[in-house]
Design an enzyme around this catalytic site. Structure first.
Site, mmCIF file in Angstrom:
data_model
loop_
_atom_site.group_PDB
_atom_site.id
_atom_site.type_symbol
_atom_site.label_atom_id
_atom_site.label_comp_id
_atom_site.label_asym_id
_atom_site.label_seq_id
_atom_site.Cartn_x
_atom_site.Cartn_y
_atom_site.Cartn_z
ATOM 1 N N LYS A 39 0.912 -1.030 0.017
ATOM 2 C CA LYS A 39 -0.153 -0.076 0.057
ATOM 3 C C LYS A 39 0.836 0.979 -0.024
ATOM 4 O O LYS A 39 1.818 1.284 0.815
ATOM 5 C CB LYS A 39 -0.898 0.015 1.399
ATOM 6 C CG LYS A 39 -2.066 1.067 1.198
ATOM 7 C CD LYS A 39 -2.694 1.042 2.515
ATOM 8 C CE LYS A 39 -4.003 1.754 2.499
ATOM 9 N NZ LYS A 39 -4.681 1.925 3.790
ATOM 10 N N SER A 114 -9.656 1.823 2.700
ATOM 11 C CA SER A 114 -8.917 2.525 1.773
ATOM 12 C C SER A 114 -7.883 1.630 1.017
ATOM 13 O O SER A 114 -7.234 2.049 0.044
ATOM 14 C CB SER A 114 -8.350 3.734 2.518
ATOM 15 O OG SER A 114 -7.339 3.164 3.391
ATOM 16 N N SER A 138 -9.766 -0.353 6.638
ATOM 17 C CA SER A 138 -9.230 -0.251 5.355
ATOM 18 C C SER A 138 -8.521 -1.442 4.781
ATOM 19 O O SER A 138 -8.297 -1.345 3.571
ATOM 20 C CB SER A 138 -8.262 0.783 5.532
ATOM 21 O OG SER A 138 -9.073 2.342 5.532
#
Lengths: 433, 89
Positions: A39, A114, A138
């Site tokens: 990420k 996210s 997330s």
């Protein structure tokens, strides 16, 4: 140490990657030669890291996050950085400054957020494993929406050193993969003590998933099937819980009254922490430069006003307001009392049951643009935020589909019993495989 | 309820940079979110959230750290090995 190179050129039709590394090095170890996506809020030395924000455009970290060092020391090939809601603020990945990631199951829908890029990269087969971060769901939300497995570890179990901070008291880095076994394998590498994170706890994870759940007590809180939860999704998750019952688990219905405050407590806490954390982005040390010839307020306002997205600016302002004198008691202090009640609910239930199960998300993946109103997007986090407030481990494991879109079963456990959460998810996965 | 003037003030405090055209939208969203937060008024006040953590103290030990050159690499502007920031005075 001998290092080899992997060739990586994915056909990324869903905008999962912000940066790819075409020929990453890898070494030997338990993850030898495995392509792993990271990420974009996790620092990677020499690889651009933007956290999905224009304010970090062009930033190349001079150091690796602890988890990245661990992955490389165990032979993994870091193949790229994945798209995300800016600084982790969102539930859809539409808040990325670099365009939304699309859901590989239906490109008219969001992948969740996210960590949407990580989930989409795994779900579409571009990588087998990825790292995400989970502040209020997330990792689990995009895992559920994309039909993969995602674990938010117990707070403290995985070092946050090198994670670009959004809400420190809530967030954890965690593994995402297509199966529980692979998720566990990645967790084994990233968990452990790191003196550079003062909340790090010395609890390594050395575990192989075990599918026997005879006699395990599974609590199912009514509140996880309440208003706002799509009845068709709820029914799908109940079917999954019944599978666990047939495998020998005891199902206990229960209550979590503090769920009524959980979402508000979560949002007040995270925006407050964000307003403090994100003060560092001013164009002086990293990111597009600030105009040093202008007076500082004017220069900072210009840089932050143009380089932060709207959701980030909204949360910084909400946090500034919640912490301001005269409002602190009404918002932040009350949120901390509510947070303690959520934690107490969990600890009380964990005297009676071993894990708590329910849906990960109240619905299937939203259509692109469906959650344009911020509050309506916040409300969709109601089932994932309790685990972050209490710091307990929580996993999302695929449990079938509704209208062709994946649904996730969420399993939460006692602090530092990530192994039990993994085993329960594994038992379900193996039973329906 | 917060007003557009309040939003302007908060934006100023946070150095967030806001333009007139955005005020109505931010104010409306702010108020809907704050209305939702009102549920916290019904929470019984306690001592707040208790972290299970403890202070982590250690002796000060010199370790390798970033080279000055690396630390400055991402800076917009530097001078004599320092970060250069806008004028404060």
């Amino acid at each position: 140490m001998a290092r080899s190179r992997l060739s990586f050129s994915p056909d990324d039709r869903v905008n999962a990657f912000l940066t790819t590394c075409p020929e990453p090095e890898y070494g030997t170890g338990s993850l030898e030669g495995l392509a792993i996506a990271i990420k974009d809020n996790i620092s990677t030395k020499g690889i651009p890291t933007t956290a999905g924000s224009r304010i970090l455009e062009g930033y190349v970290p001079p150091y690796d996050a602890h988890v990245v060092s661990l992955l490389m020391a165990n032979g993994a090939a870091i193949v790229g950085k994945t798209n995300m809601d800016e600084f982790g603020m969102g539930t859809t990945t539409e808040n990325s400054a670099y365009g939304p990631t699309l859901n590989p199951h239906d490109t008219g829908r969001v992948p969740g957020g996210s960590s949407g890029g990580s989930a989409a990269a795994v779900a579409s087969g571009m990588v087998r494993m990825a790292l995400g971060s989970d502040t209020g769901g997330s990792i689990r939300c995009p895992a559920a929406f994309c039909g993969i497995v995602g674990l938010k570890p117990t707070y403290g179990r995985v070092s946050r050193y090198g994670l670009i901070a959004y809400a420190n008291s809530l967030e954890q880095i965690g593994p995402m993969a297509r199966t529980v076994m692979e998720t566990s394998r990645l967790m084994q590498v990233i968990a452990g003590y790191d003196p550079r994170d003062s909340t790090s706890v010395d609890q390594p994870y050395c575990h192989t998933p075990e599918k026997n759940i005879q006699g395990r007590r599974i609590g199912v809180p009514e509140e996880f099937f309440g208003a706002g939860v799509d009845p068709v999704v709820a029914a799908k998750v109940w079917e999954a819980i019944e599978v666990l019952e047939r495998k020998g688990a005891d199902i206990v219905t229960c209550r979590m009254p503090a769920m009524a405050y959980a979402l508000a407590a979560y949002y007040v806490t995270c925006v407050s922490e964000a307003s403090s954390n994100l003060a560092r982005f001013d164009g002086v040390r990293y990111g597009p430069a600030v105009d040093t010839k202008k007076p500082w307020h004017e220069a900072f306002q210009e840089r932050r006003g143009t380089s932060f997205g709207k959701e980030v600016r909204r949360r910084i302002m909400l946090g500034t307001f919640a912490l301001s004198s005269g409002y602190y008691g009404k918002y932040y202090a009350k949120a901390q009392s509510a947070r303690q009640q959520v934690k107490s609910d969990f600890l009380r239930l964990f005297k009676e049951v071993d894990v708590i199960a329910g849906p990960t998300m109240p619905t299937i993946a939203f259509r692109l643009g469906e959650k344009a109103d911020p509050l309506s997007m916040y409300l969709s986090d109601i089932l994932t935020v309790p685990a972050n407030l209490a710091g307990v481990p929580a996993i999302s494991v695929p449990c079938g589909a509704v209208d062709g879109m994946p649904v996730g079963l969420q399993v939460m456990g006692r602090p530092f019993e990530d192994e039990v959460v993994i085993d329960t998810a594994y038992a379900y996965e193996q039973a329906v495989d | 309820m917060v007003s557009e003037r309040d939003i302007e003030h908060i934006a100023e405090l946070a150095d967030i940079g806001i333009i007139k055209e955005e005020l109505a939208e931010f104010t409306g969203q702010f108020n809907r979110i704050l209305d939702y937060f009102d549920i916290l008024d019904t929470v019984e006040e306690s001592d707040g959230y208790k972290q299970d953590g403890y202070n982590v103290l250690r002796e000060d030990v010199a370790c390798p750290s970033l080279l000055q050159e690396d630390a400055l690499k991402n800076a917009g502007d530097t001078e004599d090995g320092f970060f250069k920031a806008p004028r404060v005075m």
